[in-house]
Design a protein around this motif. Structure first.
Motif, PDB file in Angstrom:
ATOM      1  N   ILE A  53       0.857  -1.191   0.000  1.00 45.78           N
ATOM      2  CA  ILE A  53       0.000   0.000   0.000  1.00 45.78           C
ATOM      3  C   ILE A  53       0.897   1.246   0.000  1.00 45.78           C
ATOM      4  O   ILE A  53       2.064   1.172   0.370  1.00 45.78           O
ATOM      5  CB  ILE A  53      -1.003   0.014   1.178  1.00 45.78           C
ATOM      6  N   SER A  54       0.345   2.365  -0.409  1.00 47.51           N
ATOM      7  CA  SER A  54       1.150   3.583  -0.547  1.00 47.51           C
ATOM      8  C   SER A  54       1.365   4.252   0.811  1.00 47.51           C
ATOM      9  O   SER A  54       0.714   3.909   1.806  1.00 47.51           O
ATOM     10  CB  SER A  54       0.443   4.565  -1.474  1.00 47.51           C
ATOM     11  N   GLU A  55       2.258   5.234   0.832  1.00 50.34           N
ATOM     12  CA  GLU A  55       2.516   5.985   2.069  1.00 50.34           C
ATOM     13  C   GLU A  55       1.235   6.640   2.575  1.00 50.34           C
ATOM     14  O   GLU A  55       0.927   6.581   3.775  1.00 50.34           O
ATOM     15  CB  GLU A  55       3.597   7.048   1.813  1.00 50.34           C
ATOM     16  N   ASP A  56       0.479   7.253   1.662  1.00 49.29           N
ATOM     17  CA  ASP A  56      -0.781   7.901   2.065  1.00 49.29           C
ATOM     18  C   ASP A  56      -1.763   6.888   2.645  1.00 49.29           C
ATOM     19  O   ASP A  56      -2.473   7.176   3.617  1.00 49.29           O
ATOM     20  CB  ASP A  56      -1.427   8.614   0.864  1.00 49.29           C
ATOM     21  N   GLU A  57      -1.820   5.703   2.030  1.00 47.09           N
ATOM     22  CA  GLU A  57      -2.735   4.659   2.529  1.00 47.09           C
ATOM     23  C   GLU A  57      -2.306   4.158   3.907  1.00 47.09           C
ATOM     24  O   GLU A  57      -3.153   3.888   4.765  1.00 47.09           O
ATOM     25  CB  GLU A  57      -2.783   3.490   1.538  1.00 47.09           C
ATOM     26  N   ARG A  58      -1.002   4.025   4.113  1.00 49.23           N
ATOM     27  CA  ARG A  58      -0.516   3.607   5.454  1.00 49.23           C
ATOM     28  C   ARG A  58      -0.978   4.593   6.517  1.00 49.23           C
ATOM     29  O   ARG A  58      -1.416   4.198   7.603  1.00 49.23           O
ATOM     30  CB  ARG A  58       1.021   3.534   5.466  1.00 49.23           C
ATOM     31  N   LEU A  59      -0.880   5.882   6.186  1.00 50.62           N
ATOM     32  CA  LEU A  59      -1.278   6.922   7.141  1.00 50.62           C
ATOM     33  C   LEU A  59      -2.792   6.937   7.330  1.00 50.62           C
ATOM     34  O   LEU A  59      -3.287   7.019   8.459  1.00 50.62           O
ATOM     35  CB  LEU A  59      -0.791   8.294   6.660  1.00 50.62           C
ATOM     36  N   GLU A  60      -3.531   6.841   6.228  1.00 51.47           N
ATOM     37  CA  GLU A  60      -5.001   6.862   6.289  1.00 51.47           C
ATOM     38  C   GLU A  60      -5.520   5.670   7.099  1.00 51.47           C
ATOM     39  O   GLU A  60      -6.403   5.819   7.960  1.00 51.47           O
ATOM     40  CB  GLU A  60      -5.564   6.817   4.862  1.00 51.47           C
ATOM     41  N   LEU A  61      -4.968   4.491   6.832  1.00 43.68           N
ATOM     42  CA  LEU A  61      -5.385   3.276   7.539  1.00 43.68           C
ATOM     43  C   LEU A  61      -5.118   3.397   9.036  1.00 43.68           C
ATOM     44  O   LEU A  61      -5.996   3.129   9.872  1.00 43.68           O
ATOM     45  CB  LEU A  61      -4.641   2.065   6.956  1.00 43.68           C
ATOM     46  N   THR A  62      -3.904   3.818   9.384  1.00 43.82           N
ATOM     47  CA  THR A  62      -3.526   3.943  10.798  1.00 43.82           C
ATOM     48  C   THR A  62      -4.396   4.969  11.504  1.00 43.82           C
ATOM     49  O   THR A  62      -4.905   4.726  12.608  1.00 43.82           O
ATOM     50  CB  THR A  62      -2.035   4.320  10.923  1.00 43.82           C
ATOM     51  N   LYS A  63      -4.592   6.118  10.843  1.00 42.23           N
ATOM     52  CA  LYS A  63      -5.407   7.195  11.423  1.00 42.23           C
ATOM     53  C   LYS A  63      -6.836   6.707  11.682  1.00 42.23           C
ATOM     54  O   LYS A  63      -7.436   7.004  12.719  1.00 42.23           O
ATOM     55  CB  LYS A  63      -5.422   8.384  10.444  1.00 42.23           C
ATOM     56  N   HIS A  64      -7.361   5.943  10.726  1.00 42.53           N
ATOM     57  CA  HIS A  64      -8.739   5.455  10.859  1.00 42.53           C
ATOM     58  C   HIS A  64      -8.860   4.451  12.018  1.00 42.53           C
ATOM     59  O   HIS A  64      -9.824   4.507  12.788  1.00 42.53           O
ATOM     60  CB  HIS A  64      -9.205   4.807   9.549  1.00 42.53           C
TER      61      HIS A  64
ATOM     62  N   ILE B 291      11.082  -1.491  12.006  1.00 43.68           N
ATOM     63  CA  ILE B 291      11.418  -2.814  11.464  1.00 43.68           C
ATOM     64  C   ILE B 291      12.935  -2.984  11.536  1.00 43.68           C
ATOM     65  O   ILE B 291      13.680  -2.182  10.953  1.00 43.68           O
ATOM     66  CB  ILE B 291      10.952  -2.939   9.989  1.00 43.68           C
ATOM     67  N   THR B 292      13.402  -3.997  12.239  1.00 41.81           N
ATOM     68  CA  THR B 292      14.856  -4.164  12.440  1.00 41.81           C
ATOM     69  C   THR B 292      15.595  -4.321  11.114  1.00 41.81           C
ATOM     70  O   THR B 292      16.700  -3.798  10.952  1.00 41.81           O
ATOM     71  CB  THR B 292      15.144  -5.358  13.362  1.00 41.81           C
TER      72      THR B 292
ATOM     73  N   ALA C 211      12.763   9.011   9.756  1.00 41.67           N
ATOM     74  CA  ALA C 211      12.407   9.880  10.892  1.00 41.67           C
ATOM     75  C   ALA C 211      11.179  10.723  10.559  1.00 41.67           C
ATOM     76  O   ALA C 211      10.289  10.894  11.398  1.00 41.67           O
ATOM     77  CB  ALA C 211      13.589  10.776  11.254  1.00 41.67           C
ATOM     78  N   VAL C 212      11.108  11.217   9.315  1.00 41.45           N
ATOM     79  CA  VAL C 212       9.961  12.032   8.888  1.00 41.45           C
ATOM     80  C   VAL C 212       8.686  11.194   8.912  1.00 41.45           C
ATOM     81  O   VAL C 212       7.646  11.625   9.429  1.00 41.45           O
ATOM     82  CB  VAL C 212      10.200  12.617   7.466  1.00 41.45           C
ATOM     83  N   PHE C 213       8.767   9.963   8.382  1.00 46.47           N
ATOM     84  CA  PHE C 213       7.564   9.125   8.349  1.00 46.47           C
ATOM     85  C   PHE C 213       7.177   8.661   9.761  1.00 46.47           C
ATOM     86  O   PHE C 213       5.982   8.541  10.073  1.00 46.47           O
ATOM     87  CB  PHE C 213       7.749   7.917   7.421  1.00 46.47           C
ATOM     88  N   THR C 214       8.177   8.439  10.605  1.00 45.45           N
ATOM     89  CA  THR C 214       7.908   8.080  12.010  1.00 45.45           C
ATOM     90  C   THR C 214       7.078   9.177  12.676  1.00 45.45           C
ATOM     91  O   THR C 214       6.103   8.889  13.390  1.00 45.45           O
ATOM     92  CB  THR C 214       9.241   7.862  12.763  1.00 45.45           C
TER      93      THR C 214
ATOM     94  N   PHE D  93       9.614   3.681   7.356  1.00 47.18           N
ATOM     95  CA  PHE D  93       9.635   3.663   5.888  1.00 47.18           C
ATOM     96  C   PHE D  93      10.403   4.866   5.353  1.00 47.18           C
ATOM     97  O   PHE D  93      10.355   5.951   5.936  1.00 47.18           O
ATOM     98  CB  PHE D  93       8.210   3.673   5.331  1.00 47.18           C
ATOM     99  N   GLY D  94      11.089   4.680   4.234  1.00 43.94           N
ATOM    100  CA  GLY D  94      11.863   5.747   3.625  1.00 43.94           C
ATOM    101  C   GLY D  94      13.249   5.238   3.268  1.00 43.94           C
ATOM    102  O   GLY D  94      13.742   4.289   3.881  1.00 43.94           O
ATOM    103  N   LEU D  95      13.886   5.868   2.285  1.00 41.86           N
ATOM    104  CA  LEU D  95      15.190   5.384   1.809  1.00 41.86           C
ATOM    105  C   LEU D  95      16.304   5.673   2.797  1.00 41.86           C
ATOM    106  O   LEU D  95      17.152   4.828   3.057  1.00 41.86           O
ATOM    107  CB  LEU D  95      15.521   6.027   0.450  1.00 41.86           C
ATOM    108  N   THR D  96      16.318   6.886   3.358  1.00 40.94           N
ATOM    109  CA  THR D  96      17.389   7.267   4.288  1.00 40.94           C
ATOM    110  C   THR D  96      16.851   7.278   5.720  1.00 40.94           C
ATOM    111  O   THR D  96      15.628   7.240   5.941  1.00 40.94           O
ATOM    112  CB  THR D  96      17.905   8.679   3.953  1.00 40.94           C
ATOM    113  N   ILE D  97      17.759   7.372   6.683  1.00 47.22           N
ATOM    114  CA  ILE D  97      17.334   7.464   8.096  1.00 47.22           C
ATOM    115  C   ILE D  97      16.518   8.744   8.302  1.00 47.22           C
ATOM    116  O   ILE D  97      15.526   8.749   9.024  1.00 47.22           O
ATOM    117  CB  ILE D  97      18.561   7.423   9.044  1.00 47.22           C
ATOM    118  N   ALA D  98      16.925   9.822   7.623  1.00 46.89           N
ATOM    119  CA  ALA D  98      16.166  11.082   7.725  1.00 46.89           C
ATOM    120  C   ALA D  98      14.736  10.906   7.209  1.00 46.89           C
ATOM    121  O   ALA D  98      13.777  11.399   7.820  1.00 46.89           O
ATOM    122  CB  ALA D  98      16.878  12.180   6.944  1.00 46.89           C
ATOM    123  N   ASP D  99      14.577  10.164   6.098  1.00 45.48           N
ATOM    124  CA  ASP D  99      13.235   9.869   5.561  1.00 45.48           C
ATOM    125  C   ASP D  99      12.415   9.063   6.576  1.00 45.48           C
ATOM    126  O   ASP D  99      11.228   9.317   6.782  1.00 45.48           O
ATOM    127  CB  ASP D  99      13.324   9.057   4.264  1.00 45.48           C
TER     128      ASP D  99
END
Length: 313
Positions: A51-62, A104-105, A87-90, A79-85
């Motif tokens: 599922i997409s990033e937006d869907e992950r957020l929508e699902l969790t929020k719901h 995810i380890t 952190a933003v998604f976290t 989720f995200g390519l770099t550690i900074a990414d």
């Protein structure tokens, strides 16, 4: 202290393979009626990689909004390519209102990279995420990175971890990690149903296994009675029964769980983004037999089976 069962939620889709939020609510009601003590949303069972990033957020929020504080909710955030990414998604996942954001380890080091690199990257993420409460999940994908007791001890010392979902499937590994976490605020959940009794009797807070997407009432009963002196015969019996069928429920998962829930009247369609194929007639037959077996377990243990309204097409 009574043990807790926390399901790893599946994601219901509609006929267009979009997340069906109405059925998500019915699924939450089903789990709560079975007596669960929390939810793990946006996890591997939720088809989080499909599922997409937006869907992950929508699902969790719901899920957070509908659960409305009745029990805690956690969700994956790394989720995200770099550690900074990551952190933003976290932060984005935390802003949905979850109680803890799960890392995810296997997202923090490649298969061939050392534990030192794993630690460095975790420390980097911790430094970028303020005081957000975090958890760990030894998810089987992208690959299963089982952390050592030493790594767990080091990360625990940061006072950021409150959750750990263990998939080592090894009683001695669990014992060593539980020794490290004793006295801390970290809640330790075993994902491996065949180890459930041993883990909880050694001190795990509870279990969080895919079997809960088939028969959550059984796992709730096990959590409630695992340390009851007068129930040990039944505890050993149901643990052996669960162990016997565990390989079966992993076949074509999560489609197998969606089909099984349909047999139980839960309005979940057998539509999956992670598992493209239809179940075979043999697989369906095996799950029908398991459904009959489950009814026998309920009868023997005097468990009330959660009943739901069937799916209307």
């Amino acid at each position: 202290m009574q043990k807790k069962f926390v399901p790893v939620m599946i994601t219901p889709f509609n006929l267009k393979a979009q997340i069906d939020l109405n059925v998500v609510e019915q699924l939450v009601d089903f789990y709560l009626d079975a007596g669960v003590k929390g939810f793990f949303a946006n996890c591997l069972s939720s088809e989080m990689y499909s599922i997409s990033e937006d869907e992950r957020l929508e699902l969790t929020k719901h899920v957070v909004r509908y659960v409305n504080g009745r029990v805690p909710v956690v969700a994956t955030g790394s989720f995200g390519l770099t550690i900074a990414d990551k952190a933003v998604f976290t932060q984005k996942i935390y802003d949905t209102g979850v109680d803890s954001v799960i890392m995810i380890t296997g997202h923090f080091a490649n298969v061939d990279e050392s534990d030192d690199i794993l630690l460095q990257r975790f420390e980097q993420l911790f430094s970028l995420t303020g005081d957000i409460p975090l958890g760990l999940y030894e998810c089987p994908a992208p690959y299963k990175r089982v952390i050592t007791p030493a790594i767990l001890k080091t990360l625990l010392a940061t006072n950021r971890l409150i959750y750990h979902k263990d998939t080592s499937c090894d009683v001695e590994s669990v014992r060593a990690k539980l020794a490290v976490t004793a006295g801390s605020r970290l809640e330790f959940y075993d994902a491996h149903t065949p180890n459930a009794v041993a883990s909880m009797q050694m001190g795990a807070v509870g279990m969080s296994a895919i079997a809960g997407n088939f028969y959550p009432e059984i796992l709730v009963w096990l959590c409630n009675h695992v340390n009851d002196a007068d129930k040990q015969e039944e505890v050993r019996w149901i643990q052996a029964e669960l162990q016997k069928v565990d390989p079966l429920i992993h076949i074509a998962y999560p489609m197998s769980a969606k089909y099984f829930l349909q047999l139980r009247g839960v309005p979940v369609r057998t539509i999956s983004r992670a598992h493209a194929l239809e179940l075979t007639p043999d697989q369906k037959q095996a799950l029908q037999q398991l459904h009959r077996t489950f009814k026998g377990w309920c009868e023997r243990l005097q468990i009330r089976e959660v009943v739901t309204a069937p799916l209307s097409h």
